[in-house]
Structures are given as structure tokens and as C-alpha cells.
Design a protein around this motif. Structure first.
Motif, PDB file in Angstrom:
ATOM      1  N   UNK A 317       0.825  -1.213   0.000  1.00 57.11           N
ATOM      2  CA  UNK A 317       0.000   0.000   0.000  1.00 57.11           C
ATOM      3  C   UNK A 317       0.858   1.262   0.000  1.00 57.11           C
ATOM      4  N   UNK A 318       2.049   1.163   0.586  1.00 56.90           N
ATOM      5  CA  UNK A 318       2.953   2.322   0.630  1.00 56.90           C
ATOM      6  C   UNK A 318       3.711   2.528  -0.672  1.00 56.90           C
ATOM      7  N   UNK A 319       3.553   1.617  -1.622  1.00 57.09           N
ATOM      8  CA  UNK A 319       4.169   1.801  -2.926  1.00 57.09           C
ATOM      9  C   UNK A 319       5.343   0.903  -3.237  1.00 57.09           C
ATOM     10  N   UNK A 320       5.746   0.052  -2.290  1.00 53.44           N
ATOM     11  CA  UNK A 320       6.841  -0.882  -2.537  1.00 53.44           C
ATOM     12  C   UNK A 320       6.339  -2.046  -3.402  1.00 53.44           C
ATOM     13  N   UNK A 352      15.596   9.239   8.947  1.00 47.12           N
ATOM     14  CA  UNK A 352      15.282  10.663   8.993  1.00 47.12           C
ATOM     15  C   UNK A 352      13.979  10.982   8.269  1.00 47.12           C
ATOM     16  N   UNK A 353      13.690  10.212   7.238  1.00 48.49           N
ATOM     17  CA  UNK A 353      12.492  10.486   6.440  1.00 48.49           C
ATOM     18  C   UNK A 353      11.216  10.037   7.148  1.00 48.49           C
ATOM     19  N   UNK A 354      11.274   8.874   7.806  1.00 46.91           N
ATOM     20  CA  UNK A 354      10.028   8.391   8.417  1.00 46.91           C
ATOM     21  C   UNK A 354      10.226   7.552   9.675  1.00 46.91           C
ATOM     22  N   UNK A 355      11.439   7.493  10.205  1.00 46.18           N
ATOM     23  CA  UNK A 355      11.635   6.828  11.491  1.00 46.18           C
ATOM     24  C   UNK A 355      11.554   5.323  11.452  1.00 46.18           C
ATOM     25  N   UNK A 356      12.030   4.704  10.366  1.00 47.09           N
ATOM     26  CA  UNK A 356      12.058   3.250  10.221  1.00 47.09           C
ATOM     27  C   UNK A 356      13.434   2.841   9.717  1.00 47.09           C
ATOM     28  N   UNK A 390       4.307   0.696   9.224  1.00 44.85           N
ATOM     29  CA  UNK A 390       3.603   0.837   7.952  1.00 44.85           C
ATOM     30  C   UNK A 390       3.050   2.249   7.798  1.00 44.85           C
ATOM     31  N   UNK A 391       2.457   2.771   8.867  1.00 48.96           N
ATOM     32  CA  UNK A 391       1.904   4.124   8.820  1.00 48.96           C
ATOM     33  C   UNK A 391       3.002   5.142   8.507  1.00 48.96           C
ATOM     34  N   UNK A 392       4.171   4.972   9.118  1.00 44.78           N
ATOM     35  CA  UNK A 392       5.290   5.879   8.853  1.00 44.78           C
ATOM     36  C   UNK A 392       5.782   5.760   7.418  1.00 44.78           C
ATOM     37  N   UNK A 393       5.860   4.518   6.919  1.00 42.79           N
ATOM     38  CA  UNK A 393       6.387   4.309   5.578  1.00 42.79           C
ATOM     39  C   UNK A 393       5.450   4.864   4.515  1.00 42.79           C
ATOM     40  N   UNK A 394       4.176   4.980   4.833  1.00 37.07           N
ATOM     41  CA  UNK A 394       3.233   5.528   3.860  1.00 37.07           C
ATOM     42  C   UNK A 394       3.474   7.009   3.602  1.00 37.07           C
ATOM     43  N   UNK A 395       4.301   7.666   4.449  1.00 44.77           N
ATOM     44  CA  UNK A 395       4.681   9.040   4.181  1.00 44.77           C
ATOM     45  C   UNK A 395       5.554   9.167   2.931  1.00 44.77           C
ATOM     46  N   UNK A 396       6.147   8.054   2.536  1.00 48.59           N
ATOM     47  CA  UNK A 396       7.027   8.086   1.373  1.00 48.59           C
ATOM     48  C   UNK A 396       6.238   8.342   0.093  1.00 48.59           C
TER      49      UNK A 396
END
Length: 396
Positions: A317-320, A352-356, A390-396
Motif C-alpha cells: 500500500x505504501x508503494x513498494x 530521517x524520512x520516516x523513522x524506520x 507501515x503508517x510511517x512508511x506511507x509518508x514516502x
């Protein structure tokens, strides 16, 4: 260069820096990120197993040097485990060796069985200690690359082994094949037919096989079939197992080797000069853990299957592009669809981008380009941690 005229580090290790897992875990701590890089659970295993270790400590069992091959109780439990799950009989006195985790088992096996110049075929991408241990033993690694199915071949792409490529990799200098199934980092579980073909090749060319089967109970699709179960393979196979992945006590570092008396004796000759012994009280606890009922092992698998799906679905869902694994703790992704190309740079910037924190797969390849856009995430974490990631990675 040092005053002594040459580098301090043995040239065999010159290409290996700090392991990527240490680097990325340190990055997670430094940035306060969710660590999906290193494959360790964020909760302990069964309480009864932990209490067994406490009981051994209090009773004074294992607080002094245990026997070099491992305590009899654990060696008996390992033999019983192999018989229970796979119908493979082993003599606990002569065909089982306890090690300081699977990593030492791999090192001791390769140091024992290789001479300088021997070639070792390893499935690429591979766990980073494989390359280092082959180098320490003076061997030459020959990668055979697991490749993903074509994008239009299935709804979800998976990795597979090219058996013709494997056969072509064998030369007169090949000493052994180093296998890992279920496979880290791709999550591939080699099929019965694939393993049968490897066994046939090993017998035909008179090769040894060292097989890392630490994820044997973490199979979500397919089945785990030990290499030693195939005709002609028991006498030429060193099988490596571990308690860390099966019981979620990775810090205890309790592993084991099974094989013929001749093979185990050779591995023991090298192992005794590495750690000699380790994890005394924990050996007693693992002996009890291996006797847990079937429900425990089935429950572990189903719990991790659910976690795999939480992370895999969220990453998609995050685009990977997601390569949903058939086993292990890990899911491999391709970051190309995110407009990224360099997995190492992506992983270094991800905190730095999303904390993962994740791990770039390129470190597991000789051919860096083959893994350049691939990134590995671990899903052996609590459900809420995975959902947060997952929620953090969706910021990408």
C-alpha cells in the motif's frame, strides 16, 4: 599501513567491514527509529522456557563449563527433534554437536571442511557471515543467484533457483554447497523437487553440503524438507539448527550441528578452538523447549504468518513492490516503484524520512547491481509496531 609494514587486518577479511546488522541497529538507536532491520523479536519466547533457564541457574546446572559437545540433555533433545519432525535418526553421543548459535556452527563447519582454494557454492543473496567464513577458511565463494519470477508470471513475484545455473557452477575445485532453506533474505523455501535435484548433483559430483535450516519451523507456504533426508545425503550433509529463531531467545546463542560421526567430529575439531563451550544454563532450557507440544510450533508459524501479511500488505500500500516470503522473518521489497534506485542510500536516509530502519539487500550479493534496488524488512515484531512502521512508511 602500520609501522610493521602491512595492514593489521588479515587480508582475507579486508573486504568485510562492520556487519550491516550492527550498523543499522546502531542507526535505529541513534535516531529512535523502529528497527525492522535486524531479525530479532521484540518480545521473549515462552515463559516456561525462560523459567527453565532460571531454574538451571539456581540449581547450578551449566554455571561451570558444560561438556564440549554440549550437555547430554540437549544433544538427546536435538536428536529427538530430528526424529520427531523428519524421521531422521541421530546418535546424540556421536552425531550431535551444540554450538554458540548457528553462526558459530557455520564458521566451524567451513573451517573444518575447507582447504585453501576449495570452491563453495552459495545461494545469492546470502547471510553475510557466509562470505566471511568462506574467506576465513581460505575458500573461494561461487554465488548462484536466486532470481525473482518475471513481473507478469504471477500476481506476486517470488524467488526461484535455476538448477541449470547451479549445475554449471560446479567445477573440479568445488568442495561443498552451502544451502539456506528457508532462505534469508528472500524468504524462499526450496521445494522437494529442487532439493532432490541438489542432492542428485551432490552425489554425482561427490560434494559435501552444509545446510542452514534455522528457519525450519517458520514456513508459511510449502514444506521444509531437510537435505539429509534425501538418498545418499545423510553421509555428506552437515545440518545446522538453532533455538533462537524457533523460541524467540536470540540472545541465548544456542545452535547445533547434526551429521555422521565423521562429519560432526570434523566440525567439533574446529569448534573446540572457537568458543569451546557456551550458554551452559540456556542449554538446559532449550532441551526442554524442543519437547514443547506441536501446538507451540504451529502457533508460532501462524503468528508470524499474520505478521508477515500485516507488513507485506502495508508495504504494498505504501508503494513498494513486495516479494511475499514463503518462510523466515523477512520480506524483500523493490524500491524502484518509489522512484528510488539505490537501496543503501535509501536505507541510510529512511530513519530521517520516516523513522524506520531496514537493510539494503545489496550487502548480501557479490553482484551489487543485482540487489541494488532491493530492501529487506523484518516482521518478527509486535503487531502494533508493524502497523506503526507501515503508517510511517506511507509518508514516502
Amino acid at each position: 599501513m602500520t609501522p610493521m609494514g602491512r595492514p593489521l587486518l588479515n587480508r582475507r577479511l579486508a573486504e568485510f567491514g562492520t556487519t550491516i546488522f550492527a550498523e543499522m541497529s546502531a542507526l535505529a538507536v541513534r535516531t529512535g527509529s523502529i528497527n525492522l532491520g535486524q531479525g530479532f523479536p521484540d518480545t521473549d519466547g515462552p515463559e516456561e522456557v525462560r523459567e527453565a533457564a532460571v531454574r538451571a541457574l539456581r540449581d547450578g546446572r551449566g554455571n561451570q563449563y558444560p561438556p564440549g559437545p554440549g550437555i547430554p540433555e540437549l544433544r538427546t533433545a536435538v536428536a529427538a527433534h530430528q526424529q520427531r519432525w523428519y524421521g531422521l535418526p541421530y546418535d546424540p553421543d556421536t552425531e550431535v554437536l551444540v554450538t554458540a548459535g548457528a553462526t558459530e556452527a557455520i564458521a566451524a563447519s567451513l573451517l573444518a571442511l575447507l582447504e585453501p582454494g576449495d570452491e563453495v557454492i552459495a545461494l545469492e543473496p546470502y547471510y553475510d557471515s557466509y562470505a566471511a567464513c568462506i574467506a576465513l577458511a581460505g575458500g573461494t565463494r561461487v554465488p548462484v543467484t536466486l532470481r525473482p519470477s518475471p513481473a507478469d508470471a504471477a500476481a506476486e513475484r517470488r524467488y526461484h533457483l535455476d538448477l541449470d545455473e547451479l549445475r554449471d557452477a560446479v567445477t573440479d575445485r568445488t568442495r561443498l554447497i552451502l544451502l539456506n532453506t528457508p532462505h534469508n533474505p528472500t524468504g524462499t523455501v526450496l521445494s522437494r523437487d529442487e532439493l532432490a535435484a541438489i542432492a542428485e548433483l551432490a552425489c554425482e559430483r561427490d560434494l559435501l553440503v552444509v545446510t542452514d535450516e534455522v528457519y525450519e519451523h517458520l514456513v508459511f507456504e510449502g514444506e521444509h524438507v531437510p537435505m539429509a533426508s534425501f538418498p545418499g545425503m545423510r553421509e555428506r550433509t552437515v545440518t545446522i539448527g538453532s533455538a533462537g529463531k524457533t523460541f524467540s531467545f536470540t540472545g541465548w546463542k544456542v545452535g547445533w550441528v547434526t551429521g555422521t560421526p565423521e562429519l560432526v567430529g570434523a566440525v567439533r575439531s574446529a569448534k573446540q578452538f572457537l568458543t569451546y563451550v557456551s550458554a551452559g544454563p540456556f542449554q538446559y532450557a532449550v532441551a526442554e523447549a524442543l519437547a514443547l507440544p506441536d501446538d507451540y510450533f504451529h502457533g508460532l508459524r501462524e503468528d508470524l504468518r499474520r505478521k508477515r501479511d500485516i507488513l507485506s500488505d502495508g508495504l504494498a500500500e505504501a508503494g513498494f513492490q513486495v516479494f511475499r516470503p514463503s518462510g523466515t522473518y523477512f520480506v524483500t521489497t523493490d524500491i524502484t516503484a518509489l522512484g528510488e534506485k539505490d537501496g543503501l542510500a535509501f536505507c541510510l536516509g529512511l530513519p530521517e524520512r520516516c523513522g524506520v530502519v531496514a537493510v539494503p539487500n545489496s550487502v548480501f550479493y557479490d553482484d551489487k547491481e543485482a540487489g541494488r534496488s532491493l530492501v529487506r524488512f523484518a516482521f518478527c515484531k509486535q503487531d502494533e509496531v508493524l502497523r506503526d512502521a507501515v503508517s510511517r512508511l506511507q509518508r514516502l
